[in-house]
Design a protein around this motif. Structure first.
Motif, PDB file in Angstrom:
ATOM      1  N   GLN A   1      15.339 -15.428  12.713  1.00 53.81           N
ATOM      2  CA  GLN A   1      14.616 -15.126  11.571  1.00 53.81           C
ATOM      3  C   GLN A   1      13.462 -14.234  12.008  1.00 53.81           C
ATOM      4  O   GLN A   1      13.058 -14.199  12.974  1.00 53.81           O
ATOM      5  N   VAL A   2      13.202 -13.479  10.812  1.00 56.74           N
ATOM      6  CA  VAL A   2      12.353 -12.404  11.156  1.00 56.74           C
ATOM      7  C   VAL A   2      11.238 -12.602   9.938  1.00 56.74           C
ATOM      8  O   VAL A   2      11.615 -12.672   8.854  1.00 56.74           O
ATOM      9  N   GLN A   3      10.032 -12.412  10.335  1.00 53.49           N
ATOM     10  CA  GLN A   3       8.883 -12.318   9.185  1.00 53.49           C
ATOM     11  C   GLN A   3       8.091 -10.888   9.172  1.00 53.49           C
ATOM     12  O   GLN A   3       7.767 -10.483  10.395  1.00 53.49           O
ATOM     13  N   LEU A   4       7.956 -10.371   8.077  1.00 47.40           N
ATOM     14  CA  LEU A   4       7.421  -9.006   7.816  1.00 47.40           C
ATOM     15  C   LEU A   4       6.191  -9.192   7.122  1.00 47.40           C
ATOM     16  O   LEU A   4       6.443  -9.870   5.900  1.00 47.40           O
ATOM     17  N   GLY A   5       4.987  -8.426   7.472  1.00 43.00           N
ATOM     18  CA  GLY A   5       3.961  -8.593   6.579  1.00 43.00           C
ATOM     19  C   GLY A   5       3.353  -7.014   6.335  1.00 43.00           C
ATOM     20  O   GLY A   5       2.839  -6.468   7.500  1.00 43.00           O
ATOM     21  N   GLU A   6       3.172  -6.395   5.367  1.00 42.96           N
ATOM     22  CA  GLU A   6       2.839  -5.101   5.113  1.00 42.96           C
ATOM     23  C   GLU A   6       1.251  -5.314   4.618  1.00 42.96           C
ATOM     24  O   GLU A   6       0.809  -6.287   4.219  1.00 42.96           O
ATOM     25  N   SER A   7       0.501  -4.285   5.158  1.00 42.96           N
ATOM     26  CA  SER A   7      -0.833  -4.155   4.932  1.00 42.96           C
ATOM     27  C   SER A   7      -1.111  -2.543   4.782  1.00 42.96           C
ATOM     28  O   SER A   7      -0.628  -1.890   5.471  1.00 42.96           O
ATOM     29  N   GLY A   8      -2.461  -2.621   4.267  1.00 46.24           N
ATOM     30  CA  GLY A   8      -2.928  -1.098   4.233  1.00 46.24           C
ATOM     31  C   GLY A   8      -2.924  -0.318   2.875  1.00 46.24           C
ATOM     32  O   GLY A   8      -3.389   0.753   2.915  1.00 46.24           O
ATOM     33  N   GLY A   9      -2.314  -0.893   1.963  1.00 42.61           N
ATOM     34  CA  GLY A   9      -2.127  -0.214   0.608  1.00 42.61           C
ATOM     35  C   GLY A   9      -3.527  -0.222  -0.171  1.00 42.61           C
ATOM     36  O   GLY A   9      -4.492  -1.004   0.345  1.00 42.61           O
ATOM     37  N   GLY A  10      -3.481   0.619  -1.214  1.00 37.52           N
ATOM     38  CA  GLY A  10      -4.694   0.624  -1.852  1.00 37.52           C
ATOM     39  C   GLY A  10      -4.615   1.803  -3.005  1.00 37.52           C
ATOM     40  O   GLY A  10      -3.647   2.561  -3.184  1.00 37.52           O
ATOM     41  N   LEU A  11      -5.859   2.248  -3.318  1.00 37.00           N
ATOM     42  CA  LEU A  11      -6.077   3.365  -4.354  1.00 37.00           C
ATOM     43  C   LEU A  11      -6.620   4.397  -3.712  1.00 37.00           C
ATOM     44  O   LEU A  11      -7.559   4.494  -2.976  1.00 37.00           O
ATOM     45  N   VAL A  12      -5.962   5.573  -3.720  1.00 41.35           N
ATOM     46  CA  VAL A  12      -6.461   6.833  -3.179  1.00 41.35           C
ATOM     47  C   VAL A  12      -6.216   7.915  -4.238  1.00 41.35           C
ATOM     48  O   VAL A  12      -5.258   7.871  -4.901  1.00 41.35           O
ATOM     49  N   GLN A  13      -7.154   8.798  -3.801  1.00 40.70           N
ATOM     50  CA  GLN A  13      -6.982  10.260  -4.767  1.00 40.70           C
ATOM     51  C   GLN A  13      -5.846  11.110  -4.360  1.00 40.70           C
ATOM     52  O   GLN A  13      -5.444  11.180  -3.048  1.00 40.70           O
ATOM     53  N   ALA A  14      -5.288  11.875  -5.164  1.00 44.48           N
ATOM     54  CA  ALA A  14      -4.171  12.900  -4.644  1.00 44.48           C
ATOM     55  C   ALA A  14      -4.790  13.664  -3.690  1.00 44.48           C
ATOM     56  O   ALA A  14      -6.126  14.127  -3.626  1.00 44.48           O
ATOM     57  N   GLY A  15      -4.071  14.006  -2.708  1.00 43.89           N
ATOM     58  CA  GLY A  15      -4.299  14.711  -1.460  1.00 43.89           C
ATOM     59  C   GLY A  15      -4.841  13.886  -0.509  1.00 43.89           C
ATOM     60  O   GLY A  15      -4.991  14.430   0.542  1.00 43.89           O
TER      61      GLY A  15
END
Length: 131
Positions: A1-15
């Motif tokens: 079994q493997v557990q994966l957890g993403e982080s770091g997303g958010g709102l950013v302006q183009a570029g």
């Protein structure tokens, strides 16, 4: 079994830039590679890129090549997705995934980019790029 957890997303302006992380726990040594995928509203899940666990070789979809970089830290069981020059069309939920147990890494986007070749997925992290 493997557990994966993403982080770091958010709102950013183009570029702008953003760095996603995917922390893995469990029997990660059984998986020869990891991948990043994304899914925008109303669209199918799309391959972004992948990384071989042993030597860090990477593959990218044409849509992100030159802008996104995948790296890994095996000591931390973490992979990263560095995203630069972000565009509104990069807006999506981003997922990391582990290649199926026992599957060898094949340096082909058609192979690494196939979602059915992955059997563990994170919960996803939202990336929104405003214009």
């Amino acid at each position: 079994q493997v557990q994966l957890g993403e982080s770091g997303g958010g709102l950013v302006q183009a570029g702008g830039s953003l760095r996603l992380s995917c922390a893995a726990s469990g029997r990660t040594s059984r998986h020869s590679g990891m991948g990043w995928f994304r899914q925008a509203p109303g669209k199918e899940r799309e391959f972004v890129g992948g990384i071989q666990r042993s030597d860090g070789r990477t593959l990218y979809a044409d849509s992100v090549k030159g802008r996104f970089t995948i790296s890994r830290d095996n000591a931390k069981n973490t992979i990263y997705l560095e995203m630069k020059s972000l565009k509104p069309e990069d807006t999506a939920v981003y997922y990391c995934a582990a290649l199926r147990d026992g599957l060898l890494w094949v340096p082909s986007v058609n192979y690494v980019g196939r979602a059915s070749n992955y059997n563990y997925w994170g919960q996803g992290t939202q990336v929104t790029v405003s214009s």
